[in-house]
Scaffold this motif. Sequence first.
Motif, mmCIF file in Angstrom:
data_model
loop_
_atom_site.group_PDB
_atom_site.id
_atom_site.type_symbol
_atom_site.label_atom_id
_atom_site.label_comp_id
_atom_site.label_asym_id
_atom_site.label_seq_id
_atom_site.Cartn_x
_atom_site.Cartn_y
_atom_site.Cartn_z
ATOM 1 N N ALA A 228 0.858 -1.212 0.142
ATOM 2 C CA ALA A 228 0.269 -0.359 0.149
ATOM 3 C C ALA A 228 0.819 1.270 -0.287
ATOM 4 O O ALA A 228 1.797 1.524 0.169
ATOM 5 N N TRP A 249 -3.948 3.434 2.615
ATOM 6 C CA TRP A 249 -3.151 2.506 2.930
ATOM 7 C C TRP A 249 -4.085 0.735 3.213
ATOM 8 O O TRP A 249 -4.535 -0.102 3.401
ATOM 9 N N LEU A 293 3.889 -0.471 3.424
ATOM 10 C CA LEU A 293 3.618 0.629 3.738
ATOM 11 C C LEU A 293 4.727 1.808 2.899
ATOM 12 O O LEU A 293 5.625 1.566 3.431
ATOM 13 N N CYS A 323 8.006 0.046 6.967
ATOM 14 C CA CYS A 323 7.596 1.252 6.327
ATOM 15 C C CYS A 323 8.685 1.954 6.221
ATOM 16 O O CYS A 323 9.223 2.305 6.335
#
Length: 578
Positions: A228, A249, A293, A323
């Motif tokens: 995402a 997300w 992410l 992330c």
Amino acid sequence: MADPLSITSLVLQVGSVIKLCYDYVSYLGVESDDGNVDCSQGEFAGMLDTAHTLVTSIAKQLETKQGVRQRAMQAMKYPFEEGAIKETLAKLERLKSWFLLALMTEERSTSRSLQREVQTPAGMVEGDIARREQLQQDEAATRLRAALAPVSPEMYHRRACANWTETGQSSWFLSGPVVTWLDSPDSTQHKRVKLLAGKSGAGKTTLMSQAVERCKEFAAQHDGVCVAYFYCSFSDTSSQECQFVLGSWLAQVSLQDTDVLRDFAMPSKDVGPAVLIERITEALLRAQGTVLLILDALKESSEAKTLLQSVSSLTSGAADIRCLVSTTPMSHSITIDHELIEISKDLVSQDIEAYIKAKHNRHAVLRAVPEQEFLDALAPHADGMFRWVDSQMSILADQLTPKLVRRALKHLSGDLNATYAGILSRAPKAEAPFVRDALLWLCFSRRLLKLDELCEAVVVDEGDRTIDESCRINPRHRLVELCRGLVSWDRPTDLVSLAHSSVRAFLTSEEIGSSAGATFAKDGTTAQRSMLRKCVTYLQFRDFGHGYCEVDEMRWLQDAFTLLDYAATHWASHASAI
């Protein structure tokens, strides 16, 4: 004992019935694929034929003789011999048993067929109900995703990906930090959060878009990996809110792991952003497998600190969530545990040279000048700034002759702001007001504008009572061309925006006041007042003066007057900002 005449009559009737049955089933000629008896041939037809022959033979023996003497002899003698009649009766008994079994088999087959015929519609109904329920669930999930993610990252991703062929492969980033992030998961949060930092114009968004595509490839090659991503944009305030970043997300993850939306209620106006952020975070933590992410331009968000806190909650709450974030230098320290990747001019020097070569090969007027002259003039002064190189190459490509290109190469602007000032100063005098208004609207509009909306906004003057084709810019993309690289136009969505956040920063800075582009300076209060007056002028067009209208007429008005929706929706927000 029955008399011979009665027996003869019965046998003849049975024989005729058997003959009729045989003829009938022969006429049908139906072959069975489901276990039913084959009525046209095979064993059943053979047994009917045997029965018919046997009964016919009995009937002939029982026939009444023609002469008187023969009839008298027949009456005195039993027509059958004892052995023969026993054999005949045994054959008839076997035939009877076979036909009884055949009838029972046919009855069972008919029952099964009937059951199947009943079950088939029932199955179709059950299947239709299941499909309708699934469709309703899919539609509800689609509505929920739209509510969670009103801002799509697709346009920004598409725009960033368009630069790939001109920026090299960025191998220092993709084959280094990104590979480590993907292939070497660590149990500590420090390795799961990577922060790409660099000054404005260093090419971070392009790098992040390449990272997104590399993550998609990684997910395609490994089971249980969800990807995402999101781009915060200076030109779209909705893209700067934490709830919409996390919501996007979650919406993307739910397309790959539908269970994350289970029991997630549709957001309502009564639910505050903080509560919604908490709910989204909890849903993301339920995701199965690895979740990658990606967030570009953290500092463009008005809620950067809240976003960092959310990233920390996600990566500390689940070992399989990682992330990757990009940002310009932050004014405050970043408190979450992370690994920093700093963009330096040495790291991107090869990519900048590849970019210059690609741009040189694209334009005929540039190809007339040796490639090395561009490399010698631009690469040493780029200082790791892709945006500066891109602006210079755009200016050079606008030159009419190779001679003018060489002259421009000797008079390059020293930095990005000086480049922007030079572009603005070269705007033709007659078109400069349109460029000025276009940049003003793109700096301060309350939402992203479509090109048709922007074209109407720049031609409306106070006191106008209507607008028609004689007032509109034609062709409309001419307005984008007049802005000379300061404006980007996304053709698939028709949305326009400033080409880079550094453009807005320069237009609203104090430095522009002392530059060659001073007449394009943008003061917030003055800009809001100007936009308010244009909106009110637009709403007072005589075309809208007849009051209430039907839905179809309203749709026609919105199509014919493209700025109507923006003016009616946002005039008050501009008024409140004064």
